[in-house]
Design a protein around this motif. Structure first.
Motif, short mmCIF file in Angstrom:
data_model
loop_
_atom_site.label_atom_id
_atom_site.label_comp_id
_atom_site.label_asym_id
_atom_site.label_seq_id
_atom_site.Cartn_x
_atom_site.Cartn_y
_atom_site.Cartn_z
N GLY A 176 41.75 4.98 44.19
CA GLY A 176 40.93 5.82 45.05
C GLY A 176 40.54 5.13 46.34
N ALA A 177 40.22 3.84 46.26
CA ALA A 177 39.84 3.10 47.47
C ALA A 177 41.02 3.00 48.43
CB ALA A 177 39.35 1.70 47.08
N VAL A 178 42.21 2.76 47.89
CA VAL A 178 43.40 2.69 48.73
C VAL A 178 43.69 4.06 49.35
CG1 VAL A 178 45.89 2.26 48.75
CG2 VAL A 178 44.38 0.77 47.43
N PHE A 179 43.49 5.11 48.57
CA PHE A 179 43.68 6.47 49.11
C PHE A 179 42.73 6.73 50.27
CE2 PHE A 179 42.45 10.98 49.09
CZ PHE A 179 43.69 11.57 49.35
N LEU A 180 41.47 6.31 50.14
CA LEU A 180 40.51 6.50 51.22
C LEU A 180 40.91 5.70 52.46
CD1 LEU A 180 37.11 6.45 49.30
CD2 LEU A 180 38.12 8.39 50.51
N ALA A 181 41.44 4.50 52.25
CA ALA A 181 41.91 3.70 53.39
C ALA A 181 43.09 4.39 54.08
CB ALA A 181 42.32 2.31 52.91
N ALA A 194 38.47 -2.92 52.59
CA ALA A 194 37.72 -4.09 52.13
C ALA A 194 37.24 -3.90 50.69
CB ALA A 194 36.53 -4.34 53.05
N PHE A 195 36.81 -2.69 50.37
CA PHE A 195 36.35 -2.40 49.01
C PHE A 195 37.52 -2.47 48.04
CE2 PHE A 195 33.93 -0.34 45.68
CZ PHE A 195 32.62 -0.68 45.99
N ALA A 196 38.68 -1.98 48.47
CA ALA A 196 39.87 -2.05 47.62
C ALA A 196 40.24 -3.50 47.33
CB ALA A 196 41.03 -1.33 48.30
N SER A 197 40.10 -4.36 48.32
CA SER A 197 40.40 -5.78 48.12
C SER A 197 39.47 -6.39 47.07
CB SER A 197 40.27 -6.53 49.44
OG SER A 197 41.24 -6.08 50.38
N LYS A 198 38.22 -5.94 47.05
CA LYS A 198 37.27 -6.45 46.05
C LYS A 198 37.59 -5.91 44.65
CE LYS A 198 33.45 -6.87 49.36
NZ LYS A 198 32.10 -6.36 49.75
N LEU A 201 41.08 -7.63 42.12
CA LEU A 201 41.10 -8.67 41.09
C LEU A 201 40.63 -8.14 39.73
CD1 LEU A 201 41.68 -11.58 40.37
CD2 LEU A 201 39.35 -12.19 41.10
N PRO A 202 39.51 -7.42 39.64
CA PRO A 202 39.14 -6.85 38.33
C PRO A 202 40.22 -5.94 37.75
CG PRO A 202 37.29 -6.71 39.84
CD PRO A 202 38.47 -7.15 40.66
N ALA A 203 40.87 -5.16 38.62
CA ALA A 203 41.93 -4.26 38.14
C ALA A 203 43.10 -5.06 37.58
CB ALA A 203 42.39 -3.35 39.28
N VAL A 204 43.50 -6.12 38.28
CA VAL A 204 44.62 -6.95 37.81
C VAL A 204 44.27 -7.63 36.49
CG1 VAL A 204 45.96 -9.04 38.30
CG2 VAL A 204 45.60 -7.35 40.10
N VAL A 242 49.73 -4.93 45.62
CA VAL A 242 48.72 -4.16 46.36
C VAL A 242 47.94 -5.06 47.30
CG1 VAL A 242 46.60 -2.80 46.14
CG2 VAL A 242 48.51 -2.38 44.58
N LYS A 243 47.59 -6.24 46.84
CA LYS A 243 46.80 -7.18 47.64
C LYS A 243 47.55 -7.56 48.92
CE LYS A 243 43.31 -10.09 48.19
NZ LYS A 243 41.93 -9.63 48.40
N TYR A 244 48.84 -7.79 48.79
CA TYR A 244 49.65 -8.16 49.96
C TYR A 244 49.65 -7.04 50.99
CZ TYR A 244 53.78 -8.79 52.86
OH TYR A 244 54.63 -8.87 53.94
N PHE A 245 49.90 -5.82 50.54
CA PHE A 245 49.99 -4.70 51.47
C PHE A 245 48.63 -4.37 52.09
CE2 PHE A 245 53.89 -3.73 48.94
CZ PHE A 245 54.79 -3.87 49.99
#
Length: 337
Positions: A176-181, A194-198, A201-204, A242-245
């Motif tokens: 969802g955060a990536v979609f908003l970005a 920025a929120f997606a980046s945070k 790690l928990p998702a991974v 995802v983190k790289y992109f």
């Protein structure tokens, strides 16, 4: 390929599509109170999914309908065994749908803030319950020789399935955060990125833990011939990318990677299941399969003709709706919700 297998594949596709589409939908809802600093920004967030959220849920209805028609014994056993969980999910989904409309009925900040949190909670709960439910299907639940669920609600709340639920929440929130970005502008996309980046790690960690437990807590290793092989690890790899992109500010590719992670995770569960649909933890011979739990061959044949004829039109319409609402929106855009 027989019709039983065809419908198993079709249901896999429907659930994969549902989790891909509704995943970012739930994620946006969960993030609503945290990313929106004021009412206008929260309206912006809601408007990113406003035109499509109800269409996304049609995939769930279609998957459930396909399950009911093609494998009625599975539908009956699942809905009786998962009754409390499914009722909670339905109540959450109904409340969520109402919240989008009721939020705008009053201009009071307290009123709108309350409904924002309702949207958040009713997005979190279905995501959690879907993760728990799908994990229970592959882990196994107490089903007797009469295809009857003989356990209770708390049989579903085991460590493996709870990790599955939390992993679903984390990945959907990231999605969802990536979609908003990808969908917003005017500064909101930077905050969402920025929120997606945070959240990454928990998702991974949770998805990686789930994949590890998946191998230990289920019979996929012994289930020779239907081992998902590298598919679950490809889901983790996609999530790692995802983190790289995100770092490259390529939200489109990041969104594709979260989507791949969700789809491959769903496919992993169904690959581990086949030809079963619900695993019996009491006796493997009592598991519900695509053969002992299916409708008649005539029913499957008629439904196959209907599905093949209508599905392309449905997919075309939904693709068209996403194309129409493809542009980024900002707080200065005309907001309908």
């Amino acid at each position: 390929m027989d019709l039983n297998t065809f419908w198993f594949i079709l249901i896999t596709v429907l659930f994969s599509g549902f989790f891909f589409l509704e995943g970012f939908d739930y994620g946006v809802g969960m993030l609503l109170p945290f990313l929106g600093k004021n009412d206008r920004e929260r309206r912006l967030i809601i408007n990113t999914i406003g035109p499509v959220w109800d269409g996304n849920e049609v995939w769930m209805l279609t998957a459930g309908g396909a399950m009911f028609a093609a494998f009625p014994h599975v539908y009956a056993t699942m809905f009786s065994g998962f009754y409390i969980a499914l009722v909670l999910m339905l109540l959450a989904l109904i409340t969520r749908a109402v919240s989008f409309d009721y939020r705008s009925k009053d201009d009071s900040p307290k009123w709108r803030s309350t409904w924002d949190w309702v949207i958040c909670i009713t997005s979190f709960l279905p995501a959690l319950l879907w993760g728990v439910a799908m994990s229970n299907l592959i882990r196994g639940v107490p089903i007797d020789q009469d295809m009857t669920y003989v356990g209770g609600f708390f049989n579903l709340l085991n460590p493996f399935c709870l990790v599955g639920g939390l992993a679903a929440v984390a990945v959907f929130a990231l999605h969802g955060a990536v979609f908003l970005a990808l969908k917003t502008g005017g500064g909101m996309e930077e905050r969402a990125r920025a929120f997606a980046s945070k959240l990454w790690l928990p998702a991974v960690i949770l998805l990686g833990l789930y994949v590890g437990l998946f191998v230990v807590a289920t019979d996929v290793i012994e289930h020779v011939g239907y081992n998902p092989g590298a598919v679950p690890f490809m889901a983790v790899i996609a999530l790692l990318l995802v983190k790289y992109f995100l770092g490259q500010k390529r939200e489109g590719w990041a969104f594709i990677m979260t989507g791949i992670a969700i789809i491959f995770s769903t496919v992993t569960i169904f690959l581990g299941l086949f030809p079963r649909l619900m695993v019996s933890s009491l006796n493997p011979e009592w598991s519900l399969t695509v053969y002992n739990a299916s409708a008649s061959q005539y029913t499957l044949k008629v439904m196959s003709i209907v599905a093949v004829g209508l599905l392309p039109f449905v997919l075309t319409y939904q693709a068209w709706s996403y194309w129409i609402f493809r542009k980024r929106i900002t707080v200065d855009s005309t907001l309908e919700y």
